[in-house]
Design a protein around this motif. Structure first.
Motif, PDB file in Angstrom:
ATOM      1  N   ASP A 197       8.729   1.570  -0.891  1.00 14.61           N
ATOM      2  CA  ASP A 197       9.253   2.107  -2.152  1.00 14.61           C
ATOM      3  C   ASP A 197      10.684   1.670  -2.411  1.00 14.61           C
ATOM      4  OD1 ASP A 197      10.542   3.505  -0.182  1.00 14.61           O
ATOM      5  OD2 ASP A 197       9.956   5.500  -0.875  1.00 14.61           O
ATOM      6  N   GLY A 198      11.203   0.772  -1.553  1.00 15.02           N
ATOM      7  CA  GLY A 198      12.552   0.245  -1.754  1.00 15.02           C
ATOM      8  C   GLY A 198      13.650   1.103  -1.177  1.00 15.02           C
ATOM      9  N   LYS A 199      13.307   2.227  -0.551  1.00 13.84           N
ATOM     10  CA  LYS A 199      14.309   3.099   0.060  1.00 13.84           C
ATOM     11  C   LYS A 199      14.363   2.860   1.566  1.00 13.84           C
ATOM     12  CE  LYS A 199      13.802   6.614  -3.515  1.00 13.84           C
ATOM     13  NZ  LYS A 199      13.413   8.002  -3.838  1.00 13.84           N
ATOM     14  N   LYS A 200      15.465   3.241   2.180  1.00 12.99           N
ATOM     15  CA  LYS A 200      15.649   3.010   3.598  1.00 12.99           C
ATOM     16  C   LYS A 200      14.479   3.586   4.390  1.00 12.99           C
ATOM     17  CE  LYS A 200      18.976   3.495   7.384  1.00 12.99           C
ATOM     18  NZ  LYS A 200      20.286   4.021   7.811  1.00 12.99           N
ATOM     19  N   LEU A 201      13.967   2.794   5.340  1.00 17.17           N
ATOM     20  CA  LEU A 201      12.804   3.204   6.121  1.00 17.17           C
ATOM     21  C   LEU A 201      13.096   4.501   6.863  1.00 17.17           C
ATOM     22  CD1 LEU A 201       9.952   2.065   6.833  1.00 17.17           C
ATOM     23  CD2 LEU A 201      10.974   1.227   8.951  1.00 17.17           C
TER      24      LEU A 201
ATOM     25  N   ALA B  35      11.302  -5.303   3.172  1.00 14.67           N
ATOM     26  CA  ALA B  35      10.461  -4.135   2.909  1.00 14.67           C
ATOM     27  C   ALA B  35       9.296  -4.100   3.889  1.00 14.67           C
ATOM     28  CB  ALA B  35       9.941  -4.169   1.477  1.00 14.67           C
ATOM     29  N   PHE B  36       9.096  -2.950   4.494  1.00 12.16           N
ATOM     30  CA  PHE B  36       8.016  -2.785   5.471  1.00 12.16           C
ATOM     31  C   PHE B  36       6.688  -2.663   4.728  1.00 12.16           C
ATOM     32  CE2 PHE B  36       5.519  -1.055   8.875  1.00 12.16           C
ATOM     33  CZ  PHE B  36       6.113  -1.548  10.026  1.00 12.16           C
TER      34      PHE B  36
END
Length: 469
Positions: A233-237, A296-297
């Motif tokens: 979602d583009g946020k820090k994992l 991105a994961f």
């Protein structure tokens, strides 16, 4: 000069995916250069560091196969060395005692922020000699007042920071313990580290550490600051994206080879190649081809890689990792077929080793009951005759081989003049307890003839009971 890299986690939690990728990059660079890889546990945060976290880090590294050449070193075992060098800097006038109370420093910082200025220590005690005898103090490093620090980062290129942006860093707390930034510098020097690969969150520490290294007369390592990993979602994992602990991926049924292959490509590339053996990673890896952009994961990509490795690695190698999952699910594999034989026929049917154990239980244990839907559909009175006849033909086999088993099934269908499904599906449900399995010839071959006969009896009893009701 021998290339030396290091991985230096803080033992305040598990080994997370970002740390594992940093460790992998450090490990690969050392191996690609014929150098050494050092493991160092940075446990100076005594309140938050735990033995449980240390064990989790070591377990994660070992599971991934990232073996270290030196270490593990522990910073808490090196305090005498840090204090010796802090004393040396004091004597050389490169560090000083600061008696400013924290309350005073907090007030100064609040006033600076109110004016829109960067909060910083103003150097109040930098040149004072009127030291009180009975007040606590910290020791600060005398950062240069002019000039710049230049970092030729392998990933980010040239980074230049003016010394006027840096204040005088605390290198020893009021309780006498050294601080993180000082310990790191001494460790990298003493351990001969030539290349520091770490997360981009350390960029602000690097100019401070370089200045301390220069003050000590120590060589400056090369740096590579790796970007963070984001969720899809583009946020820090983070935990909300699923597993972030390396060992959670083991628990979820991933092979270490798949996770390593996924992590190496999460920010580094070699042409369009997607699949890398460990030897290929070592052969092609270099720091200058790590991307400076965040990665991105993508769990779907990891699943794809896991399936690839389950099918392509030698079954014996996969079995070594799968055994843990069978044990976790209480499946004793000692009395059944060789685990690698089960792996060979199940690998392309599942996404994870955890699933593999779940669907392979019938090879090692009697099932308690039939899958309700499969039994309702296939263990009907009409299946009684095919099951009885195929049971006779299987019992007559003198050589229990896949070819002979298949011939017996074919002969049953021919004799009864029915389609293969009328024999095969009831037989499958009888033998496995469910409606899905690899081809019957290899499935039955991994079981012995007595087991097969007993399970067909169980299915015939189920049909008889169904007829009565």
């Amino acid at each position: 000069m021998t290339t030396v890299t290091r991985f230096a986690p803080s033992p305040t939690g598990y080994l997370h995916v970002g740390g594992a990728r940093t460790a992998l990059y450090s490990w690969l660079y050392a191996k690609s250069q014929g150098g050494k890889f050092v493991l160092r546990i940075e446990d100076t945060d005594i309140e938050r560091s735990t033995q449980e976290a240390i064990d989790a880090i070591l377990e994660g590294m070992e599971w991934l196969g990232l073996t270290w050449d030196d270490g593990p070193y522990y910073q808490t075992q090196r305090f005498d060395r840090y204090k010796q060098l802090i004393q040396q800097l004091l004597e050389q006038g490169k560090a000083y005692k600061c008696f400013m109370p924290m309350s005073e420093l907090d007030a100064i910082r609040e006033a600076q922020m109110a004016k829109g200025e960067k909060p910083r220590y103003p150097g109040t005690w930098r040149d004072r000699t009127d030291h009180p005898d009975d007040q606590p103090y910290v020791i600060r490093f005398k950062n240069p007042l002019d000039g710049t620090v230049v970092i030729n980062d392998h990933i980010r290129g040239k980074i230049e920071i003016a010394n006027t942006e840096l204040d005088d860093l605390i290198i020893q707390r009021s309780d006498g313990t050294p601080t993180y930034n000082f310990c790191v510098v001494v460790d990298d020097w003493d351990m001969g580290v030539t290349h520091v690969v770490r997360g981009e969150d350390h960029i602000n520490n690097t100019p401070r550490q370089i200045n301390i290294l220069e003050a000590l007369g120590a060589p400056i390592p090369e740096y590579a600051h790796v970007s963070m990993i984001l969720g899809d979602d583009g946020k820090k994992l983070s935990k909300r994206h699923g597993a972030v602990s390396v060992m959670q991926y083991r628990d979820d049924g991933y092979l270490p080879q798949a996770l390593l292959n996924y992590l190496v490509r999460l920010g580094w590339s070699h042409g369009d190649q997607e699949i890398f053996s460990l030897d290929e990673m070592i052969e092609h890896f270099d720091l200058d081809h790590i991307s400076s952009s965040a990665s991105a994961f993508n769990t779907d990509k990891l699943v794809w890689l896991n399936q690839h490795y389950m099918k392509s690695l030698p079954a014996e190698e996969v079995a070594q990792h799968a055994k843990w999952h069978f044990d976790q699910q209480g499946i004793d594999t000692s009395g059944g077929p060789a685990l690698e034989s089960v792996i060979a026929i199940q690998a392309d049917r599942v996404k994870t080793l955890k699933e593999m154990a779940q669907i392979s239980r019938y090879f090692y244990q009697e099932y308690d009951e039939f899958d309700a839907n499969a039994a309702k559909k296939h263990l009907r009175p009409v299946a009684k005759e095919p099951l009885q006849l195929v049971q006779q033909k299987l019992a007559a086999l003198s050589d229990w081989t896949p070819a002979n088993i298949q011939a017996a099934i074919n002969a049953t269908a021919e004799e009864l003049d029915v389609g293969m499904g009328k024999v095969g599906m009831p037989l499958r449900v009888a033998v496995t307890g469910a409606g899905n399995s690899p081809s019957l010839d290899v499935t039955l071959n991994l079981l012995n003839s007595e087991q097969v006969a007993q399970r067909i009896d169980k299915a015939l009893k189920y049909i008889a009971d169904r007829e009565k009701s």
